[in-house]
Design an enzyme around this catalytic site. Sequence first.
Site, mmCIF file in Angstrom:
data_model
loop_
_atom_site.group_PDB
_atom_site.id
_atom_site.type_symbol
_atom_site.label_atom_id
_atom_site.label_comp_id
_atom_site.label_asym_id
_atom_site.label_seq_id
_atom_site.Cartn_x
_atom_site.Cartn_y
_atom_site.Cartn_z
ATOM 1 N N THR A 52 62.784 76.054 -26.337
ATOM 2 C CA THR A 52 61.417 76.552 -26.136
ATOM 3 C C THR A 52 60.529 75.556 -25.399
ATOM 4 O OG1 THR A 52 61.738 77.400 -28.385
ATOM 5 C CG2 THR A 52 59.630 77.878 -27.309
ATOM 6 N N THR A 108 56.263 82.275 -28.217
ATOM 7 C CA THR A 108 56.502 82.972 -29.478
ATOM 8 C C THR A 108 57.975 82.890 -29.852
ATOM 9 O OG1 THR A 108 56.167 85.022 -30.731
ATOM 10 C CG2 THR A 108 56.952 85.255 -28.471
ATOM 11 N N HIS A 109 58.249 83.027 -31.150
ATOM 12 C CA HIS A 109 59.619 83.160 -31.636
ATOM 13 C C HIS A 109 59.843 84.557 -32.219
ATOM 14 C CE1 HIS A 109 60.472 79.004 -30.990
ATOM 15 N NE2 HIS A 109 59.729 78.540 -31.973
ATOM 16 N N ARG A 131 70.270 80.665 -26.863
ATOM 17 C CA ARG A 131 71.190 79.534 -27.012
ATOM 18 C C ARG A 131 72.290 79.912 -27.998
ATOM 19 N NH1 ARG A 131 69.388 73.515 -29.311
ATOM 20 N NH2 ARG A 131 71.165 72.334 -28.476
ATOM 21 N N GLY A 260 69.514 67.526 -27.289
ATOM 22 C CA GLY A 260 69.420 68.379 -26.111
ATOM 23 C C GLY A 260 70.751 68.591 -25.416
#
Length: 296
Positions: A52, A108-109, A131, A260
């Site tokens: 995000t 937003t999620h 992901r 990451g």
Amino acid sequence: MEKQEAVITRQPLTIVQGVPLIKYFADGWAKVESFQARPDDLLICTYPRAGTTWISEIVDCIRNNGEVEKAKRNPIYVRVPFLEFAAPCIPSGIELLVNSQSPRIIKTHLPVKLLPKTFWKNNCKIIYVARNAKDVAVSYYLFHKMSLMYPDPGSWDEFLEKYMTGKVAYGSWYEHVMGWWEKRKDHHILYLFYEDMKEDPAREIRKIMKFMEKELGEEILERIKHHTTFKEMKDNLMTNYMTIPQCRMDQQEFNFMRKGITGDWKNHFTVAQNERFDEDYERNMAGSLLHFRTEI
């Protein structure tokens, strides 16, 4: 960003329309549900821990025509307000957005069914990043240990069971990624994959530029690519969340910007957990055309 020091305590999740949400967010749900989107809003949506902040920084840089110094004007959570965010004594996402000038970039999620209807009504552009489920599980577990807004995750094995059954904030990973995948058929949605972004960031940045109708040259693309590498963002106070007080996010053991990478799940899943997860995955993804890579 804070009006005064916030008192954040771990609370049980609250169910909103069948979806578990952080209690603080659920308490302010009426304002989220009635949120007035604007036609030129650009919405970034992900399941938690799916890149995000990375995609938000890329989009903000593109919006500013590659002038990366402008990206240092404020922390990312101010530049790209979190729509459903709410907590004691802190401006909510709605408050930040209402006072933001257009065009706005919003994070937003939320799963498809909880997104405020005005985003669909105004045909807002949406960028979704997905992901792979295993790396998300690991990252989400460690984030739970760090973020005091979430319930205590318990052991890794306990958390993995809750994650597999959708009993975590924002619900089922399967329903989330597949819901947005289906929605792209009838809405202006750019659906990206975290693993593709890791494999060839320049290629994916070009897709985002095209979606945003920005014609920026290769030199600017390379500048954005460099500015949004994991190393650069981890060292950048405007993106690494180190400006968040410890009373909200305890980064003593783990940093918000952790690794990451793709494939870190191998360092956490036991053989038995992996076998059980694979069986569950096959069952839940049966019939879907969505394909994820768990390593690059």
